[in-house]
Write an enzyme that holds these catalytic residues in place. Sequence first.
Site, PDB file in Angstrom:
ATOM      1  N   GLU A   1      16.650  46.868 105.803  1.00  0.00           N
ATOM      2  CA  GLU A   1      15.315  47.700 104.953  1.00  0.00           C
ATOM      3  C   GLU A   1      14.630  47.983 105.801  1.00  0.00           C
ATOM      4  OE1 GLU A   1      17.978  44.957 101.950  1.00  0.00           O
ATOM      5  OE2 GLU A   1      16.826  44.481 104.207  1.00  0.00           O
TER       6      GLU A   1
ATOM      7  N   CYS B   1      11.964  41.280 104.502  1.00  0.00           N
ATOM      8  CA  CYS B   1      11.994  42.838 103.844  1.00  0.00           C
ATOM      9  C   CYS B   1      10.541  42.763 102.454  1.00  0.00           C
ATOM     10  CB  CYS B   1      13.358  42.979 103.371  1.00  0.00           C
ATOM     11  SG  CYS B   1      14.061  42.722 105.075  1.00  0.00           S
TER      12      CYS B   1
ATOM     13  N   CYS C   1      15.748  40.290 101.566  1.00  0.00           N
ATOM     14  CA  CYS C   1      14.606  38.592 101.431  1.00  0.00           C
ATOM     15  C   CYS C   1      12.944  38.852 101.484  1.00  0.00           C
ATOM     16  CB  CYS C   1      14.891  38.408 102.998  1.00  0.00           C
ATOM     17  SG  CYS C   1      14.797  38.591 104.713  1.00  0.00           S
TER      18      CYS C   1
END
Length: 154
Positions: free
Chosen positions: A54, A85, A82
């Site tokens: 990402e 990101c 996460c």
Amino acid sequence: MKDELFLKEAIRLSALAVEHGNEPFGAVLVKDGEIVYTNENQIYSQTDPTEHAEIGLVRRYCEETGITDLSEYTLYSSCEPCFMCSGALVWMTLGTLVYAASNQDLAEILNEPGCNCSDLVFRHSHVQPVVRAGLLREEGRQVLSDYFSGHPKG
């Protein structure tokens, strides 16, 4: 359904990342029903632990286009982004996030405690993208499970 088509591409990219020696994560950026950019995890091939699917996608797309407001875009991810990101998606004002497997799914596979990273980040941020979670969840989980069952992290 177009969501499934785009998410299948993110999952395909996650498997491709493994073929390229990286971890199983893929992302697809869509605007007006068209794919505008794709990326796969490249943490090992780029020797950069921040080169998640990402964040790498957002970095390159924004750099190449000069666009920093993604409020009209949808990001499809093979797994819930996460914390890092998700934070980047806030700063890029992402409009919509669609993901297959959750961080909880990944944590379960890794036998670790987990949480819903994107929810925590978005809930406490000035930007709160629309989130559609769990579409094609089993397909996303399978790629993660296949990889991490034979990996030292698993």
